[in-house]
Design an enzyme around this catalytic site. Structure first.
Site, PDB file in Angstrom:
ATOM      1  N   CYS A   2       0.832  -1.202   0.000  1.00  0.00           N
ATOM      2  CA  CYS A   2       0.000   0.000   0.000  1.00  0.00           C
ATOM      3  C   CYS A   2       0.872   1.260   0.000  1.00  0.00           C
ATOM      4  CB  CYS A   2      -0.949   0.084   1.186  1.00  0.00           C
ATOM      5  SG  CYS A   2      -2.091  -1.281   1.291  1.00  0.00           S
ATOM      6  N   ASN A 101      -1.808   1.890   5.519  1.00  0.00           N
ATOM      7  CA  ASN A 101      -0.893   0.858   5.039  1.00  0.00           C
ATOM      8  C   ASN A 101      -0.563  -0.019   6.240  1.00  0.00           C
ATOM      9  OD1 ASN A 101       1.294  -0.593   3.995  1.00  0.00           O
ATOM     10  ND2 ASN A 101       2.729   1.109   4.275  1.00  0.00           N
ATOM     11  N   LYS A 494      13.099 -15.189 -10.041  1.00  0.00           N
ATOM     12  CA  LYS A 494      12.872 -14.095 -11.002  1.00  0.00           C
ATOM     13  C   LYS A 494      11.837 -14.519 -12.023  1.00  0.00           C
ATOM     14  CE  LYS A 494      13.952 -11.354  -9.507  1.00  0.00           C
ATOM     15  NZ  LYS A 494      14.628 -11.255  -8.237  1.00  0.00           N
TER      16      LYS A 494
HETATM   17  O1  M6R Z   1      13.120  -5.419   0.601  1.00  0.00           O
HETATM   18  P1  M6R Z   1      13.582  -6.805   0.949  1.00  0.00           P
HETATM   19  O2  M6R Z   1      14.906  -7.103   0.329  1.00  0.00           O
HETATM   20  O3  M6R Z   1      13.571  -7.090   2.409  1.00  0.00           O
HETATM   21  O4  M6R Z   1      12.518  -7.744   0.256  1.00  0.00           O
HETATM   22  C1  M6R Z   1      12.559  -9.129   0.403  1.00  0.00           C
HETATM   23  C2  M6R Z   1      11.656  -9.804  -0.599  1.00  0.00           C
HETATM   24  O5  M6R Z   1      10.336  -9.423  -0.401  1.00  0.00           O
HETATM   25  C3  M6R Z   1      12.065  -9.488  -2.043  1.00  0.00           C
HETATM   26  O6  M6R Z   1      13.393  -9.814  -2.295  1.00  0.00           O
HETATM   27  C4  M6R Z   1      11.166 -10.237  -3.037  1.00  0.00           C
HETATM   28  O7  M6R Z   1      11.411 -11.615  -2.961  1.00  0.00           O
HETATM   29  C5  M6R Z   1      11.377  -9.705  -4.449  1.00  0.00           C
HETATM   30  N1  M6R Z   1      10.119  -9.575  -5.105  1.00  0.00           N
HETATM   31  C6  M6R Z   1      12.244 -10.554  -5.273  1.00  0.00           C
HETATM   32  O8  M6R Z   1      12.408 -10.093  -6.562  1.00  0.00           O
END
Ligand code: M6R
Length: 617
Positions: A2, A101, A494
């Site tokens: 959000c 949020n 990915k």
């Molecule tokens: O902001 P963060 O690195 O803590 O986020 C962790 C995951 O949510 C993030 O890496 C997520 O897996 C991505 N969408 C990967 O591309």
């Protein structure tokens, strides 16, 4: 999770809010809404299921009708994406409006209490409960100020939130508060902005106040910013900070998608990560965060790395790096598991928390737990001044620049760069890495940005062509060994998150323990096979796959003949030290996922069901 934006000043509030929402859409994009305060003090609200474009389609006429407004782009938690569940939500008397949020965990109990007092609800959200709780306090005690009522209500709820609230009877005031979800206040000349991050207002002002945990602020043109603690109502002096990024960095700059722009930024972002830290000519690694705590890090009995998603994959590579060069035992944990399993942690442990956004709720909770248990927590974050960056004991920024695409790309390679620096630095300091090896490694690391550039220039066309062949695939297998096993996991993540093709990453040697059963002529297998480490074993793995007619897409070193002779498709990358090979291998993996997703017509920057920063559990 959000996005919140708000504005009061002399500009067209509708334009500021809508443009701000577009910048925050990476945070969530299943519905959107805008509220404007009209000249007579009444509210005008438009909200809808879908993206900000859908909102614009139903609200254009609001252009230039107001100087104060707020907006919201949603990632659903309570209730499906629908017009009704979209924010803003309004109290029963129609006077108070809120955007939110986060999650109010005890919303159900409060809702029951309010229903018993004849309040009614139009949505399934926890947010509507909060706005009616504010009304409840004002109904109960009509002399209460708006700010006090918001404060009373917030003291009744628990969970994680950032909120922005307006009241028709208190025109010109915006009240914001945060507990667990970020909120920034932009300070312009006779204007104020509020937003989940500074991107909506960076083009207007470089001055911002980041609201601290458990603080709320009343903002108005007449009285400025009044910050108080939510619990005690203690006044707090605002700390104004200068924003360290510019508009250009958060725009697409001619690329079709942010993700592609960010992939192509990697030669620069990796260089930025190393800048001022890796001084090859002087033969040193200079990192303030590490330097100040070098003895503590060097003497750690154990390092525990906590992270989620892509950052967790970076953590796994960090384990290989730290154990190889610093010879300190490392454990890598999903933050979401660590926080709930009563882990054994003591003051002798160092915890490294990795997060691009610095806002991930699970990682934040895991850090809190580690600190409670006495561990020293070192943060690796990309977003400057993020919650995790501020809450950890020390740390290093990755300096990759704003990452907008939901799929993490340049943040990942920046995390690998920092982890390499840390591992090599500690290893050199504690005597596990001799001078010659230290010099060899840092010289090679220094060459990585150029090699990444070389990869980008040489593989883009090939990867695009390969992607076109697999656009209809239903499954993918990604394999790698050693340092490139986590790279295989990352490649699979990915692909699945942006193309919605099922993909699994495995250590190549594990294939024979199960996944090999999946292999037939329809199964594409991406295998990371640079000529390092156990190359001969990878050659055998490729043979095993080909014997079962699997389609092999191999990432090999330039000039490779053995794997290349067997693979259906090859993508060539330059040679480098084994420990840095995941950085180079990640580039074609990111491009492969990107082009397949684009060919399938998917929204690569805003994949379904996802959001950039996951501020809910
Ligand atoms: O902001 P963060 O690195 O803590 O986020 C962790 C995951 O949510 C993030 O890496 C997520 O897996 C991505 N969408 C990967 O591309």
């Amino acid at each position: 999770m959000c996005g919140i934006v708000g504005y009061t000043g002399f500009r067209d509030a509708y334009d500021v809010v809508i443009n701000g929402l577009r910048r925050l859409e990476y945070r969530g994009y299943d519905s959107a809404g805008v509220i404007l305060e009209k000249a007579d003090g009444e509210f005008e609200i438009k909200k809808t299921k879908g993206k900000v474009d859908n909102l614009v389609a139903i609200s254009k006429e609001l252009h230039n009708t107001s100087r104060l407004g707020m907006g919201h782009t949603r990632w659903a938690t309570h209730g499906v994406p629908s017009d009704n569940n979209s924010h803003p939500h309004v109290s029963n008397n129609g006077k108070i409006a809120i955007v939110h949020n986060g999650i109010i965990e005890n919303y159900d109990t409060i809702k029951t209490m309010l229903i018993n007092k004849d309040y009614s609800f139009k949505s399934e959200t926890d947010t509507e409960v909060l706005v009616n709780l504010i009304q409840y306090f004002m109904d109960k005690e009509p002399s209460l100020t708006f700010a006090d009522a918001v404060r009373f209500a917030l003291n009744e709820v628990y969970g994680a939130y950032a909120v922005s609230v307006l009241h028709e009877d208190f025109p010109g005031q915006i009240i914001v508060a945060r507990l667990g979800s970020p909120l920034a206040i932009g300070i312009g000349d006779n204007e104020y902005f509020v937003a989940s991050d500074a991107s909506p207002f960076v083009e207007f002002t470089k001055e911002a106040v980041y609201l601290e945990e458990g603080h709320m602020a009343t903002i108005s043109l007449t009285d400025g910013i009044d910050i108080r603690t939510i619990k005690e109502n203690t006044r707090i002096e605002p700390v104004v900070q200068e924003l360290r990024f510019n508009l250009e960095q958060i725009e697409k700059g001619g690329f079709e998608h942010f993700m592609l722009k960010e992939i192509f930024e990697q030669p620069k972002s990796i260089l930025d990560t190393m800048r001022g830290r890796l001084l090859v000519d002087e033969g040193i690694i200079k990192m303030a965060g590490i330097w100040d705590h070098l003895e503590r890090l060097t003497n750690a009995e154990r390092i525990i790395i906590i992270a989620c998603g892509t950052s967790w994959h970076a953590g796994l590579i960090g384990e290989y790096l730290i154990e190889e060069f610093a010879r300190i035992p490392v454990e890598v944990e999903y933050a979401s598991e660590f926080r709930y399993r009563n882990p054994i942690v003591s003051s002798k442990d160092i915890v490294i928390a990795i997060s691009q956004s610095g806002e991930t709720a699970d990682t934040m909770a895991a850090i809190k737990l580690a600190k409670e248990k006495g561990a020293f927590v070192y943060g690796i974050c990309n977003v400057v001044d993020s919650s995790i960056a501020r809450f950890t004991d020390a740390g290093s920024y990755t300096h990759a620049g704003p990452e907008i695409g939901v799929a993490s790309t340049k943040a990942f390679t920046a995390q690998l760069t920092i982890l390499s620096l840390i591992a090599i630095k500690i290893g050199h300091h504690n005597g596990n890495l001799g001078k010659a090896e230290f010099m060899r490694l840092i010289t090679e690391l220094d060459a990585i940005p150029k090699k990444v550039e070389e990869v980008l220039n040489s593989v883009d066309k090939t990867v695009k062509e390969i992607a076109a062949k697999f656009v209809d695939a239903n499954n993918f297998l990604y394999l790698g060994r050693g340092y490139n096993f986590p790279a295989a996991l990352e490649g699979a993540l990915k692909l699945k998150e942006i193309s919605y093709i099922h993909a699994e990453g495995y250590p190549a040697a594990e294939m024979k323990h199960g996944p090999i059963a999946l292999i037939d002529e329809n199964m594409p297998i991406v295998i990371i096979a640079p000529k390092i480490g156990h190359y001969d074993k990878i050659v055998s793995n490729v043979q095993e796959i080909k014997a079962r007619k699997g389609k092999v897409i191999a990432i090999v070193n330039k000039g490779d003949t053995q794997v290349a002779a067997m693979a259906d498709y090859i993508i060539e990358i330059p040679e480098t030290a084994e420990c840095f090979s995941p950085i180079l291998a990640s580039i074609p993996l990111q491009l492969l996922a990107y082009y397949i997703a684009v060919d399938r017509g998917a929204n690569v920057d805003q994949p379904r069901n996802l959001a950039k920063s996951v501020t809910v559990e």
